[in-house]
Design a protein around this motif. Sequence first.
Motif, PDB file in Angstrom:
ATOM      1  N   PHE A  13      -7.403   0.551   5.031  1.00  0.00           N
ATOM      2  CA  PHE A  13      -8.810   0.448   5.422  1.00  0.00           C
ATOM      3  C   PHE A  13      -9.708   0.381   4.191  1.00  0.00           C
ATOM      4  O   PHE A  13     -10.590  -0.480   4.096  1.00  0.00           O
ATOM      5  CB  PHE A  13      -9.202   1.639   6.304  1.00  0.00           C
ATOM      6  CG  PHE A  13     -10.674   1.695   6.613  1.00  0.00           C
ATOM      7  CD1 PHE A  13     -11.222   0.880   7.590  1.00  0.00           C
ATOM      8  CD2 PHE A  13     -11.499   2.559   5.924  1.00  0.00           C
ATOM      9  CE1 PHE A  13     -12.573   0.917   7.873  1.00  0.00           C
ATOM     10  CE2 PHE A  13     -12.856   2.607   6.194  1.00  0.00           C
ATOM     11  CZ  PHE A  13     -13.393   1.784   7.167  1.00  0.00           C
ATOM     12  N   ASN A  14      -9.483   1.277   3.234  1.00  0.00           N
ATOM     13  CA  ASN A  14     -10.301   1.279   2.013  1.00  0.00           C
ATOM     14  C   ASN A  14     -10.093   0.014   1.186  1.00  0.00           C
ATOM     15  O   ASN A  14     -11.030  -0.493   0.576  1.00  0.00           O
ATOM     16  CB  ASN A  14     -10.016   2.525   1.177  1.00  0.00           C
ATOM     17  CG  ASN A  14     -10.568   3.763   1.829  1.00  0.00           C
ATOM     18  OD1 ASN A  14     -11.626   3.735   2.456  1.00  0.00           O
ATOM     19  ND2 ASN A  14      -9.859   4.866   1.700  1.00  0.00           N
ATOM     20  N   TYR A  15      -8.877  -0.499   1.172  1.00  0.00           N
ATOM     21  CA  TYR A  15      -8.595  -1.745   0.454  1.00  0.00           C
ATOM     22  C   TYR A  15      -9.376  -2.898   1.083  1.00  0.00           C
ATOM     23  O   TYR A  15     -10.021  -3.681   0.390  1.00  0.00           O
ATOM     24  CB  TYR A  15      -7.087  -2.029   0.479  1.00  0.00           C
ATOM     25  CG  TYR A  15      -6.712  -3.369  -0.062  1.00  0.00           C
ATOM     26  CD1 TYR A  15      -6.708  -3.606  -1.430  1.00  0.00           C
ATOM     27  CD2 TYR A  15      -6.364  -4.406   0.793  1.00  0.00           C
ATOM     28  CE1 TYR A  15      -6.357  -4.850  -1.943  1.00  0.00           C
ATOM     29  CE2 TYR A  15      -6.019  -5.645   0.290  1.00  0.00           C
ATOM     30  CZ  TYR A  15      -6.014  -5.863  -1.073  1.00  0.00           C
ATOM     31  OH  TYR A  15      -5.671  -7.082  -1.568  1.00  0.00           O
ATOM     32  N   ILE A  16      -9.338  -3.011   2.389  1.00  0.00           N
ATOM     33  CA  ILE A  16     -10.048  -4.073   3.096  1.00  0.00           C
ATOM     34  C   ILE A  16     -11.558  -3.920   2.903  1.00  0.00           C
ATOM     35  O   ILE A  16     -12.284  -4.905   2.711  1.00  0.00           O
ATOM     36  CB  ILE A  16      -9.690  -4.060   4.600  1.00  0.00           C
ATOM     37  CG1 ILE A  16      -8.216  -4.377   4.814  1.00  0.00           C
ATOM     38  CG2 ILE A  16     -10.569  -5.020   5.388  1.00  0.00           C
ATOM     39  CD1 ILE A  16      -7.802  -5.761   4.374  1.00  0.00           C
ATOM     40  N   LYS A  17     -12.032  -2.691   2.931  1.00  0.00           N
ATOM     41  CA  LYS A  17     -13.460  -2.432   2.783  1.00  0.00           C
ATOM     42  C   LYS A  17     -13.966  -2.867   1.401  1.00  0.00           C
ATOM     43  O   LYS A  17     -15.100  -3.314   1.261  1.00  0.00           O
ATOM     44  CB  LYS A  17     -13.719  -0.934   2.997  1.00  0.00           C
ATOM     45  CG  LYS A  17     -15.146  -0.604   3.355  1.00  0.00           C
ATOM     46  CD  LYS A  17     -15.235   0.808   3.882  1.00  0.00           C
ATOM     47  CE  LYS A  17     -15.599   1.745   2.775  1.00  0.00           C
ATOM     48  NZ  LYS A  17     -15.881   3.099   3.218  1.00  0.00           N
ATOM     49  N   ARG A  18     -13.134  -2.759   0.367  1.00  0.00           N
ATOM     50  CA  ARG A  18     -13.524  -3.140  -0.990  1.00  0.00           C
ATOM     51  C   ARG A  18     -13.535  -4.644  -1.210  1.00  0.00           C
ATOM     52  O   ARG A  18     -14.119  -5.134  -2.172  1.00  0.00           O
ATOM     53  CB  ARG A  18     -12.585  -2.505  -2.020  1.00  0.00           C
ATOM     54  CG  ARG A  18     -12.827  -1.049  -2.238  1.00  0.00           C
ATOM     55  CD  ARG A  18     -12.060  -0.558  -3.441  1.00  0.00           C
ATOM     56  NE  ARG A  18     -10.640  -0.857  -3.381  1.00  0.00           N
ATOM     57  CZ  ARG A  18      -9.695  -0.021  -2.983  1.00  0.00           C
ATOM     58  NH1 ARG A  18     -10.015   1.191  -2.588  1.00  0.00           N
ATOM     59  NH2 ARG A  18      -8.438  -0.377  -2.974  1.00  0.00           N
ATOM     60  N   LYS A  78       0.808  -1.217   0.000  1.00  0.00           N
ATOM     61  CA  LYS A  78       0.000   0.000   0.000  1.00  0.00           C
ATOM     62  C   LYS A  78       0.848   1.277   0.000  1.00  0.00           C
ATOM     63  O   LYS A  78       0.466   2.278   0.579  1.00  0.00           O
ATOM     64  CB  LYS A  78      -0.966   0.033   1.187  1.00  0.00           C
ATOM     65  CG  LYS A  78      -1.857  -1.190   1.343  1.00  0.00           C
ATOM     66  CD  LYS A  78      -2.591  -1.613   0.131  1.00  0.00           C
ATOM     67  CE  LYS A  78      -3.546  -0.604  -0.412  1.00  0.00           C
ATOM     68  NZ  LYS A  78      -3.977  -0.861  -1.775  1.00  0.00           N
ATOM     69  N   CYS A  79       2.014   1.216  -0.632  1.00  0.00           N
ATOM     70  CA  CYS A  79       2.894   2.396  -0.684  1.00  0.00           C
ATOM     71  C   CYS A  79       3.311   2.760  -2.103  1.00  0.00           C
ATOM     72  O   CYS A  79       4.426   3.224  -2.333  1.00  0.00           O
ATOM     73  CB  CYS A  79       4.124   2.173   0.189  1.00  0.00           C
ATOM     74  SG  CYS A  79       3.776   2.224   1.936  1.00  0.00           S
ATOM     75  N   GLY A  80       2.447   2.539  -3.067  1.00  0.00           N
ATOM     76  CA  GLY A  80       2.710   3.012  -4.417  1.00  0.00           C
ATOM     77  C   GLY A  80       3.488   2.082  -5.312  1.00  0.00           C
ATOM     78  O   GLY A  80       4.118   2.532  -6.273  1.00  0.00           O
ATOM     79  N   GLY A  81       3.462   0.794  -5.050  1.00  0.00           N
ATOM     80  CA  GLY A  81       4.189  -0.157  -5.888  1.00  0.00           C
ATOM     81  C   GLY A  81       3.692  -0.184  -7.323  1.00  0.00           C
ATOM     82  O   GLY A  81       4.478  -0.300  -8.257  1.00  0.00           O
ATOM     83  N   SER A  82       2.393  -0.044  -7.513  1.00  0.00           N
ATOM     84  CA  SER A  82       1.839  -0.015  -8.873  1.00  0.00           C
ATOM     85  C   SER A  82       2.309   1.219  -9.627  1.00  0.00           C
ATOM     86  O   SER A  82       2.601   1.169 -10.819  1.00  0.00           O
ATOM     87  CB  SER A  82       0.309  -0.026  -8.829  1.00  0.00           C
ATOM     88  OG  SER A  82      -0.140  -1.179  -8.189  1.00  0.00           O
ATOM     89  N   THR A  83       2.412   2.333  -8.933  1.00  0.00           N
ATOM     90  CA  THR A  83       2.884   3.568  -9.551  1.00  0.00           C
ATOM     91  C   THR A  83       4.347   3.450  -9.957  1.00  0.00           C
ATOM     92  O   THR A  83       4.728   3.869 -11.052  1.00  0.00           O
ATOM     93  CB  THR A  83       2.692   4.754  -8.592  1.00  0.00           C
ATOM     94  OG1 THR A  83       1.313   4.819  -8.219  1.00  0.00           O
ATOM     95  CG2 THR A  83       3.120   6.055  -9.219  1.00  0.00           C
TER      96      THR A  83
END
Length: 105
Positions: A91-96, A26-31
Amino acid sequence: MYVPRTFHERFIPTKGLKMLFIHTPKCGGSTVGSAFGNRFRKCVSVRTKELKGHLTWMEYRECLPILGCEISEFITFSAIRNPFEWHISWFNYIKRQKPKKPAMI
């Protein structure tokens, strides 16, 4: 992954600085991956089964000799994030995620 140092190295994917990306969740690996493009897909941490996932620097140091190279051969880098933003993103990742069915007892 090889990152070009000169204009001419841009056209030869196996020339340049040997770099190793240490991915923090969750620290920008895709970017980072999209910024480096095709070169990122050739990164030893992406294409090697033993190194996939979110390993620490010390875990890479222990695993790389199995592949015949040392961590000192690479310039290592990682991206970090503000801790508050990291928690919001997580949190948003888990919520999705789709909820799992409860186990029947």
